[in-house]
Design an enzyme around this catalytic site. Structure first.
Site, short mmCIF file in Angstrom:
data_model
loop_
_atom_site.label_atom_id
_atom_site.label_comp_id
_atom_site.label_asym_id
_atom_site.label_seq_id
_atom_site.Cartn_x
_atom_site.Cartn_y
_atom_site.Cartn_z
N ILE A 13 10.13 -8.27 -13.51
CA ILE A 13 9.16 -9.33 -13.26
C ILE A 13 7.74 -8.78 -13.10
CG2 ILE A 13 9.39 -9.46 -10.74
CD1 ILE A 13 9.71 -12.71 -12.02
N ASP A 34 11.71 -0.62 -21.77
CA ASP A 34 12.71 -0.67 -20.70
C ASP A 34 13.96 0.07 -21.13
OD1 ASP A 34 12.90 -2.70 -17.99
OD2 ASP A 34 14.72 -1.64 -18.66
N HIS A 47 19.01 -10.25 -11.13
CA HIS A 47 19.88 -11.07 -10.29
C HIS A 47 19.16 -11.64 -9.08
CE1 HIS A 47 19.73 -7.72 -7.66
NE2 HIS A 47 20.24 -6.93 -8.56
N LEU A 51 13.89 -16.60 -3.94
CA LEU A 51 13.26 -17.41 -2.89
C LEU A 51 11.82 -16.95 -2.70
CD1 LEU A 51 16.46 -17.01 -2.15
CD2 LEU A 51 15.81 -18.32 -0.12
N VAL A 173 12.16 6.03 -20.70
CA VAL A 173 11.05 6.99 -20.61
C VAL A 173 11.57 8.23 -19.89
CG1 VAL A 173 8.79 7.43 -19.60
CG2 VAL A 173 9.28 5.21 -20.67
N HIS A 224 21.12 -4.53 -0.54
CA HIS A 224 20.98 -5.72 0.30
C HIS A 224 22.01 -6.72 -0.21
CE1 HIS A 224 19.35 -9.64 1.31
NE2 HIS A 224 18.84 -9.81 0.12
N TYR A 258 19.27 -15.74 4.77
CA TYR A 258 18.60 -16.78 4.01
C TYR A 258 19.59 -17.45 3.06
CZ TYR A 258 18.18 -13.31 0.21
OH TYR A 258 18.44 -12.39 -0.76
N ASP A 549 -17.01 1.81 6.10
CA ASP A 549 -18.23 2.16 6.83
C ASP A 549 -18.04 3.54 7.40
OD1 ASP A 549 -16.50 1.39 8.92
OD2 ASP A 549 -18.11 0.55 10.13
N LEU A 649 -17.94 15.15 20.61
CA LEU A 649 -17.95 16.61 20.69
C LEU A 649 -16.82 17.17 19.82
CD1 LEU A 649 -18.44 16.84 24.57
CD2 LEU A 649 -20.22 16.95 22.78
P1 FAD Z 1 12.95 -4.40 -11.79
O1 FAD Z 1 13.30 -5.79 -12.08
O2 FAD Z 1 14.00 -3.52 -11.25
O3 FAD Z 1 12.34 -3.80 -13.10
C1 FAD Z 1 12.11 -2.41 -13.26
C2 FAD Z 1 12.50 -2.07 -14.65
O4 FAD Z 1 12.14 -0.74 -14.95
C3 FAD Z 1 14.00 -2.16 -14.87
O5 FAD Z 1 14.24 -3.12 -15.85
C4 FAD Z 1 14.40 -0.78 -15.30
O6 FAD Z 1 15.41 -0.79 -16.26
C5 FAD Z 1 13.10 -0.23 -15.84
N1 FAD Z 1 13.03 1.23 -15.79
C6 FAD Z 1 13.18 2.02 -14.71
N2 FAD Z 1 13.05 3.31 -15.07
C7 FAD Z 1 12.81 3.34 -16.40
C8 FAD Z 1 12.60 4.37 -17.35
N3 FAD Z 1 12.59 5.66 -16.97
N4 FAD Z 1 12.39 4.03 -18.63
C9 FAD Z 1 12.39 2.73 -19.02
N5 FAD Z 1 12.60 1.71 -18.16
C10 FAD Z 1 12.81 2.02 -16.87
N6 FAD Z 1 12.51 -11.01 -4.07
C11 FAD Z 1 11.97 -12.20 -3.77
O7 FAD Z 1 10.77 -12.36 -3.86
N7 FAD Z 1 12.72 -13.24 -3.33
C12 FAD Z 1 14.06 -13.12 -3.20
O8 FAD Z 1 14.73 -14.07 -2.81
C13 FAD Z 1 14.67 -11.89 -3.49
N8 FAD Z 1 15.99 -11.72 -3.32
C14 FAD Z 1 16.56 -10.55 -3.67
C15 FAD Z 1 17.93 -10.43 -3.53
C16 FAD Z 1 18.57 -9.28 -3.91
C17 FAD Z 1 20.04 -9.17 -3.77
C18 FAD Z 1 17.80 -8.19 -4.40
C19 FAD Z 1 18.44 -6.93 -4.81
C20 FAD Z 1 16.44 -8.31 -4.51
C21 FAD Z 1 15.80 -9.48 -4.14
N9 FAD Z 1 14.42 -9.63 -4.24
C22 FAD Z 1 13.84 -10.83 -3.95
C23 FAD Z 1 13.57 -8.52 -4.65
C24 FAD Z 1 13.21 -8.60 -6.12
O9 FAD Z 1 14.35 -8.80 -6.86
C25 FAD Z 1 12.53 -7.34 -6.59
O10 FAD Z 1 11.58 -6.93 -5.68
C26 FAD Z 1 11.85 -7.53 -7.94
O11 FAD Z 1 12.75 -8.09 -8.86
C27 FAD Z 1 11.35 -6.21 -8.48
O12 FAD Z 1 10.83 -6.40 -9.77
P2 FAD Z 1 10.40 -5.15 -10.63
O13 FAD Z 1 9.91 -5.66 -11.92
O14 FAD Z 1 9.51 -4.29 -9.85
O15 FAD Z 1 11.73 -4.27 -10.78
N1 THG Z 2 -17.48 7.87 14.79
C1 THG Z 2 -17.76 8.58 13.69
N2 THG Z 2 -17.50 8.12 12.47
C2 THG Z 2 -16.90 6.90 12.31
C3 THG Z 2 -16.61 6.11 13.43
C4 THG Z 2 -16.90 6.64 14.70
N3 THG Z 2 -16.61 6.45 11.08
C5 THG Z 2 -15.75 5.32 10.91
C6 THG Z 2 -16.05 4.25 11.94
N4 THG Z 2 -16.07 4.85 13.27
C7 THG Z 2 -17.41 3.70 11.60
N5 THG Z 2 -17.81 2.65 12.51
C8 THG Z 2 -18.95 2.70 13.26
C9 THG Z 2 -19.50 1.51 13.67
C10 THG Z 2 -20.72 1.50 14.36
C11 THG Z 2 -21.36 2.70 14.65
C12 THG Z 2 -20.76 3.89 14.30
C13 THG Z 2 -19.55 3.90 13.59
C14 THG Z 2 -22.69 2.71 15.28
N6 THG Z 2 -23.56 1.76 14.88
C15 THG Z 2 -24.94 1.71 15.28
C16 THG Z 2 -25.35 0.27 15.51
O1 THG Z 2 -24.89 -0.59 14.75
O2 THG Z 2 -26.12 0.03 16.40
C17 THG Z 2 -25.77 2.29 14.16
C18 THG Z 2 -27.18 2.40 14.50
C19 THG Z 2 -27.96 3.07 13.43
O3 THG Z 2 -27.68 2.84 12.22
O4 THG Z 2 -28.87 3.80 13.77
O5 THG Z 2 -23.00 3.54 16.08
O6 THG Z 2 -16.62 6.02 15.75
N7 THG Z 2 -18.30 9.79 13.81
#
Ligand code: FAD
Ligand code: THG
Length: 820
Positions: A13, A34, A47, A51, A173, A224, A258, A549, A649
């Site tokens: 899918i 595939d 299969h 849901l 593949v 599952h 479910y 940031d 520091l």
């Molecule tokens: P897949 O459908 O597995 O597709 C991957 C494809 O890659 C396969 O066809 C495979 O053959 C191919 N492939 C792999 N390796 C290679 C290779 N080397 N070369 C070529 N082809 C390759 N999800 C929901 O949202 N709701 C639900 O209710 C739900 N119920 C589920 C119930 C069960 C019992 C299970 C098992 C799963 C359920 N899921 C549900 C999860 C959902 O089915 C999967 O997350 C989803 O189908 C994954 O899709 P996909 O395309 O990533 O994987």
């Molecule tokens: N310390 C250091 N780096 C960081 C953070 C930290 N990086 C990621 C994250 N935290 C960044 N977030 C902030 C948010 C606000 C400020 C610093 C880091 C801050 N602001 C002053 C103000 O808005 O008044 C700036 C004033 C100015 O621009 O002069 O101090 O915690 N090292």
């Protein structure tokens, strides 16, 4: 020129959605390969009961699901449905769950999905098979429903095929071709297929495909259980073969269950069993596939299902006389944090993955990846889906296995936002860890780091709190993983001095002759400043969204220390660095450590044990200096995320404990305390400082986020500059606003919907009790019209809490304390 040649590995899918979305954007050289036969390949999609419950704590995941519903609703195969909008009903049989459904209904409102809480009679009316007496209530979402996954893949393959995509089954593949760091094609068991871009949509085979190119794909295939009953008399005659089902899809999360209808039978899925990891090497070969035998279907283990069967009968009494007719253990992907895995290989350009994706999110992910490839950016914000969000140790197969199994176990649990990870713990500890333990630190985990949230050693201070600092009692949910000790730690930080462990803050060293130019290009601030300058700045994406940031300290001509938000920053700077050797990007987090020494007495303390000059005139705000403190070489940076006088520091890890000890010993004269993240988070919000990832993301521009002051268009060109031309504080239509809760006691936690004039208008991004002002506060995205003094309501567990937009920052708006 034309569009690039794309090979998609996997026609499940995800792969078919991607082919559809790429061809819809005019890319016409798409080959989908595939290993299994088409259209049902034997993968998880073959299969899937399909849901689709859209509501999730994550805005991104909910948006991916909402688009999936919308898209599948528009599809059919020869008039037969691809999505049946039956509605989704999640029932509660415990008070705890009922409360959680209220919380979940809040998320739905926050993300723009209509959901309502029903009483037991209303639940039973919608789903008459329910035992009304067992149910305390339910959450009903009218737009949820069933995806017919096996039909969706046909519809999409036809549509993409008509636009030129080629689908080829029974082609495995077995190698990824590349040269000069770029992908050039794939090798299959039928020969080589050249490509400019390869996207692995291999589902739970993702790690196997990743291995072909040395890329870690942190997912675990787990089985599952899904079972179908025999005929249920109550269902006979209700559904046609085509319609399949008529009642809403149903979840009974208190028992990990479910349900859906299959014409006159019921299908039951359970997560109540032990985790069952699957080794893909032992699975059915893809050329021997049938309806009942395919690689993603393992033999049913009845004993694992037995307790779920008993619980099903209790909820749906019609099952008492029924039997399980067919069951299987189906295989699909789990990840360490439950999110999907999207992204490009760090080493081989053009090799992408889109894996660990449910049917529920599949179209959303297909569109997002297509947009990343075609436009360079997805309209849905993806930081929680990016495969590079993980730290290196989190890619280890044993870590992936343990945490993904834990995720399976907890899949339907009521989880608190601060719920600590149980295992593995103590993966990363700062050099202060032994001292923190002596002080009774209560640790929570983040990115593998043990991070003190508060210290039991400060408990006695709670009694000393002046009246105006005494925090009100919290209701039980907000009181979880919290302690009133945080109030005492906040008080001491604002009135004396405190030591904060800042070691887990991601730190990068960007060095070399090209470092300055790289930083000038990637950030919004002026970087060509004197040695010792520290700059608060933003990294933007091409359309002006905030990707991070940062603080950038210029330590020498060619060495910069960047304070960052996480691994995505490291990945970004590494990718953007020129590959001519003129720039080195190094993650120095683990080899260094940091104490935030903050509070009005910080200067007195540090000056007493250093010969360097910490006076205001000689060590200004937002400057850094190499100093010695108690004999230890330290890079001191004068800034403070908690908004107090003081320094970060930094020293190398070996000196860390010694630095802690000398500060602690001298600090006794200044009533120093160790303080944790609970206080930290409260103090940063009072001071108006944002937290990237919660408060703002690439979804928001700097002006909306209140960070326009950090953008310097006059400095010259940088990524995102052009996109922001004409944008200002006055042109934005939404804003991150600070709210104060009117009753001064009700603490909210984040993701709650906010109502203006009684209508949903936005959502809370982060929240805390603001100890310095004695009231709970929250940040929220709101329409720009919600200016200061606007009255709003925050919905918390179904209750409306009045709050008011206030001017920020609430603490030290004139910067008197911090600049003194
Ligand atoms: P897949 O459908 O597995 O597709 C991957 C494809 O890659 C396969 O066809 C495979 O053959 C191919 N492939 C792999 N390796 C290679 C290779 N080397 N070369 C070529 N082809 C390759 N999800 C929901 O949202 N709701 C639900 O209710 C739900 N119920 C589920 C119930 C069960 C019992 C299970 C098992 C799963 C359920 N899921 C549900 C999860 C959902 O089915 C999967 O997350 C989803 O189908 C994954 O899709 P996909 O395309 O990533 O994987
Ligand atoms: N310390 C250091 N780096 C960081 C953070 C930290 N990086 C990621 C994250 N935290 C960044 N977030 C902030 C948010 C606000 C400020 C610093 C880091 C801050 N602001 C002053 C103000 O808005 O008044 C700036 C004033 C100015 O621009 O002069 O101090 O915690 N090292």
């Amino acid at each position: 020129m034309g569009s690039p040649r794309v090979v998609i590995i996997g026609a499940g899918i995800v792969g078919t959605n991607l082919a559809d979305e790429l061809t819809a954007r005019g890319w016409d050289k798409i080959t989908v390969l595939d290993q299994g036969p088409l259209p049902l390949t034997g993968g998880s999609t073959s299969h899937a009961p399909g849901l689709v419950f859209q509501t999730n704590a994550s805005k991104t995941m909910t948006e991916l699901a909402r688009y999936t519903v919308e898209k599948f609703m528009s599809l059919d195969v020869d008039g037969e449905w691809c999505f049946s909008q039956l509605g989704g009903l999640e029932v509660a049989t415990t008070e705890e769950r009922l409360a959680d459904l209220h919380r979940k209904q809040g998320w739905a409102t926050s993300w723009g999905i209509d959901g309502s809480i029903l009483d037991p009679a209303e639940c039973a009316k919608l789903h008459p098979l329910l035992d009304e007496k067992r149910v305390l209530g339910g959450l009903y979402v009218e737009t949820d429903g069933l995806a017919k996954a096996s039909r969706v893949v046909v519809a999409l393959a036809r549509r993409a095929g008509a636009r030129g995509a080629v689908f080829q089954g029974s082609t495995k593949v077995i190698g990824i071709e590349h040269s000069g760091g770029k992908v050039t094609g794939v090798t299959t068991d039928h020969g080589v297929v050249p490509a400019d871009i390869v996207v692995s949509c291999a589902g739970f085979w993702g790690p196997d495909v990743g291995e072909l190119i040395g890329m870690d794909v942190p997912l675990l295939p787990l089985a599952h259980q899904y079972a179908k009953t025999g005929q249920i008399p109550e269902l006979v005659g209700r559904n046609t073969e085509l319609a399949e089902a008529g009642f809403p899809i149903l979840r009974h999360q208190d028992q990990d269950l479910y349900f859906r209808e299959h014409v006159d039978r019921l299908g039951i899925g359970t997560y109540a069993h032990r985790p069952m990891p699957v080794d893909t090497r032992g699975l059915t070969d893809s050329d021997e596939i049938s309806d009942s035998d395919m690689p993603s279907m393992l033999a049913f283990t009845e004993e694992d299902f037995a307790p779920s069967w008993e619980q099903s009968k209790l909820l749906l009494p019609c099952l008492e006389t029924a039997k399980i007719e067919h069951g299987f253990n189906g295989v699909f992907s789990f990840t360490p944090d439950g999110g999907p895995l999207i992204g490009e290989s760090p080493d081989i350009a053009g090799f992408w993955i889109a894996e660990a994706v449910w049917v529920t999110h599949s179209a959303g992910v297909g569109r997002a990846v297509a947009q990343l490839l075609v436009d360079g950016r997805s309209e849905v914000e993806l930081h929680g889906c990016d495969v590079h969000r993980f730290e290196e140790f989190q890619l280890d197969p044993d870590y992936v296995s343990e945490t993904s199994q834990q995720n399976f176990v907890e899949i339907y649990d009521v989880l608190h936002p601060l719920q600590p990870k149980i295992s593995p713990r103590d993966v990363r500890v700062s050099p202060f860890h032994a001292r923190q333990k002596e002080l009774g630190a209560v640790f929570l985990e983040g990115a593998g780091w043990e991070r003190p949230h508060w210290y039991e050693a400060n408990a006695h201070l709670v009694q000393q709190l002046p009246t105006e600092w005494q925090p009100p009692a919290r209701e039980p949910w907000a009181a979880k993983f919290h302690s009133p000790i945080a109030a005492a730690e906040a008080w001491k930080t604002r009135t004396s001095v405190a030591m904060y462990d800042m070691t887990p803050l991601k730190r990068l060293e960007i060095s070399g002759p090209g470092a300055l130019a790289l930083l000038e290009r990637l950030t919004t601030g002026k970087m060509d400043k004197s040695i010792g300058s520290v700059t608060y700045t933003l990294a933007l994406d091409a359309v002006g969204g905030v990707r991070s940031d940062l603080t950038v300290a210029r330590l020498s001509d060619n060495i910069f220390q960047v304070g960052a938000n996480g691994n995505l920053d490291l990945d970004y700077f590494r990718r953007q660095a020129p590959d001519d050797g003129t720039v080195q990007v190094r993650d120095i987090t683990g080899g260094t450590c940091c104490i935030g020494l903050w509070g009005p007495r910080a200067r007195d303390l540090v000056q007493a044990i250093s010969r360097d000059d910490f006076a205001n005139e000689n060590f200004k705000y937002f400057r850094s200096k190499q100093v010695r403190i108690g004999g230890i070489p330290v890079t001191a940076m004068r800034l403070s995320y908690v908004g107090e006088l003081g320094w970060e520091l930094y020293t190398s890890a070996d000196y860390g404990q010694r630095l802690w000890d000398v500060l602690w010993a001298e600090g006794q004269k200044y009533e120093v305390i160790a303080a944790g993240r609970a206080a930290f988070n409260s103090l940063r919000m009072e001071k108006g400082y944002r937290s990237w990832g919660s408060d703002m993301t690439t979804e928001h521009n700097p002006y909306e986020a209140g960070l326009g002051f950090a953008v310097r268009p006059q400095k010259g060109d940088f990524v995102g500059r052009d996109a922001l031309e004409g944008v200002s504080d006055d042109t934005v239509t939404r804003r991150l606003a600070c709210l104060m809760i009117d009753d001064r006691t009700s603490v909210v936690l984040g993701h709650e919907p906010v109502f203006v004039d009684g209508k949903p208008a936005g959502y809370v991004t982060s929240a805390s009790f603001a100890h310095t002002v004695g009231a709970p506060i929250a940040y929220a995205w709101l329409p720009a019209g919600a200016t200061v003094d606007t009255a709003v309501e925050i919905e918390y567990f179904g209750r409306r809490i009045p709050a008011t937009v206030v001017a920020e920052p609430l603490v030290d708006p004139e910067m008197k304390k911090i600049r003194s």
